[in-house]
Write a protein that holds these residues in place. Structure first.
Motif, PDB file in Angstrom:
ATOM      1  N   LEU A 263      21.271 -49.733  18.261  1.00  0.00           N
ATOM      2  CA  LEU A 263      22.272 -49.154  17.452  1.00  0.00           C
ATOM      3  C   LEU A 263      22.523 -47.641  17.896  1.00  0.00           C
ATOM      4  N   LEU A 264      21.640 -47.217  18.786  1.00  0.00           N
ATOM      5  CA  LEU A 264      21.695 -45.827  19.332  1.00  0.00           C
ATOM      6  C   LEU A 264      21.084 -45.956  20.765  1.00  0.00           C
ATOM      7  N   GLU A 265      21.471 -44.566  21.386  1.00  0.00           N
ATOM      8  CA  GLU A 265      21.064 -44.382  22.896  1.00  0.00           C
ATOM      9  C   GLU A 265      20.273 -43.159  22.830  1.00  0.00           C
ATOM     10  N   ILE A 266      19.262 -43.231  23.711  1.00  0.00           N
ATOM     11  CA  ILE A 266      18.379 -42.079  24.077  1.00  0.00           C
ATOM     12  C   ILE A 266      18.687 -41.508  25.425  1.00  0.00           C
ATOM     13  N   THR A 267      19.033 -40.582  25.721  1.00  0.00           N
ATOM     14  CA  THR A 267      19.362 -40.283  27.295  1.00  0.00           C
ATOM     15  C   THR A 267      18.846 -38.870  27.603  1.00  0.00           C
ATOM     16  N   GLN A 268      18.514 -38.827  28.905  1.00  0.00           N
ATOM     17  CA  GLN A 268      17.908 -37.575  29.333  1.00  0.00           C
ATOM     18  C   GLN A 268      18.710 -37.482  30.895  1.00  0.00           C
ATOM     19  N   ALA A 269      19.218 -36.280  31.315  1.00  0.00           N
ATOM     20  CA  ALA A 269      19.928 -36.163  32.553  1.00  0.00           C
ATOM     21  C   ALA A 269      18.707 -36.134  33.653  1.00  0.00           C
ATOM     22  N   GLU A 270      17.545 -35.494  33.463  1.00  0.00           N
ATOM     23  CA  GLU A 270      16.541 -35.378  34.596  1.00  0.00           C
ATOM     24  C   GLU A 270      15.272 -35.108  33.772  1.00  0.00           C
ATOM     25  N   ALA A 271      14.031 -35.024  34.485  1.00  0.00           N
ATOM     26  CA  ALA A 271      12.907 -34.789  33.982  1.00  0.00           C
ATOM     27  C   ALA A 271      12.799 -33.218  33.258  1.00  0.00           C
ATOM     28  N   PHE A 272      12.345 -33.241  32.221  1.00  0.00           N
ATOM     29  CA  PHE A 272      11.973 -32.010  31.226  1.00  0.00           C
ATOM     30  C   PHE A 272      13.487 -31.352  30.866  1.00  0.00           C
ATOM     31  N   ALA A 273      14.382 -32.216  30.826  1.00  0.00           N
ATOM     32  CA  ALA A 273      15.755 -31.908  30.498  1.00  0.00           C
ATOM     33  C   ALA A 273      15.925 -32.160  29.123  1.00  0.00           C
ATOM     34  N   PRO A 274      16.794 -31.468  28.248  1.00  0.00           N
ATOM     35  CA  PRO A 274      16.941 -31.938  26.758  1.00  0.00           C
ATOM     36  C   PRO A 274      17.089 -33.476  26.608  1.00  0.00           C
TER      37      PRO A 274
END
Length: 284
Positions: A263-274
């Motif tokens: 129902l939702l997606e959790i994303t992160q652009a790179e390591a230690f990024a928001p």
């Protein structure tokens, strides 16, 4: 017992003197039902074994065998069976003449000694490679060592003080009743006792703990409402830190459950990024 006077002789002197001295009464040989027995009955039969004295110096075959070994300082792990068996049979022959029943147990041990000696004379049986050949004396040595330990233990127990033999228990009976006297208690002692009771009462106070009823489904709905109409939301914005740790834990479990149900997606652009969270049906 008086002796009768000869014919023509008077029994006393001219003045009718004292009677002749009477013989001393014989001593009693025994007492029978409290009455002295002066003469032994002629038909009294005394069996020969009644006058025989037995000195039981040994308590059994193992005791005799251990005595013969220790007296001559033989090594109990390497017993010279020929010499010990010869001495053992000599003693058995002596007791066999007097008491055949007593000699029966000793004869069994003598037969065992002869059997062990005969096995030593025969060639040893082939054993497994690397294993030591079996010693026929091993079982006898084990029994002798075990018997010696038990015998020494019995001697040590016998040396301990025994009630009725070495000492008696003193018993004192006091008929006079002693009036019970209670100790005197001062005011300071009473105050100290009361202070100790108060201190222990404070240590045993009961605390009632109540828990807040939190629903994972309810927080899943709250998370979906916060994401509604918003393209992305940072991960930390979904948590209400001021409501405490329990609410934070339930909110995190709600996020995981929504992610599992896609129902939702959790994303992160790179390591230690928001970390960002968004609804899965919204366009990127």
């Amino acid at each position: 017992m008086s002796v009768p006077a000869a014919a023509g002789e008077t029994a006393g002197d001219g003045d009718g003197g004292a009677p002749p001295d009477s013989a001393e009464a014989p001593a009693a040989r025994a007492l029978l039902y409290g009455e002295p027995l002066l003469d032994l009955p002629q038909d009294l039969y005394i069996p020969p074994e009644a006058l025989e004295v037995f000195l039981e110096a040994f308590q059994g075959p193992l005791d005799l065998l251990l005595y013969l070994i220790r007296r001559q300082n033989f090594n109990i792990l390497d017993i010279p069976l020929a010499e010990v068996t010869r001495q053992y049979l000599g003693y058995v022959e002596q007791i066999r003449r007097s008491n055949l029943e007593l000699a029966a147990d000793y004869l069994v041990m003598a037969a065992m000694l002869i059997e062990i000696k005969s096995r030593l004379l025969l060639p040893a049986r082939p054993s497994e490679p690397g294993a030591e050949p079996e010693d026929p004396r091993a079982e006898l040595v084990r029994r002798l060592l075990e018997y010696e330990r038990i015998k020494l233990g019995a001697l040590q127990l016998d040396e301990l003080p025994l009630r009725g033999r070495d000492f008696l228990v003193a018993q004192v009976h006091i008929e006079q009743a002693v009036a019970e006297r209670f100790p005197d208690v001062s005011a300071d002692e009473l105050r100290a006792a009361w202070a100790d009771i108060v201190r222990r009462a404070r240590l045993t106070q009961h605390h009632r703990i109540s828990r807040e009823q939190l629903s994972v489904r309810e927080h899943m709905t709250l998370v979906l409402r916060r994401l509604q109409g918003r393209r992305f939301v940072e991960f930390h914005e979904l948590f209400e830190i001021e409501r405490g740790v329990p609410v934070l834990v339930v909110t995190f479990v709600a996020l995981l459950e929504l992610a599992r149900e896609r129902l939702l997606e959790i994303t992160q652009a790179e390591a230690f990024a928001p970390i960002y969270v968004r609804l899965s049906w919204q366009p990127a």
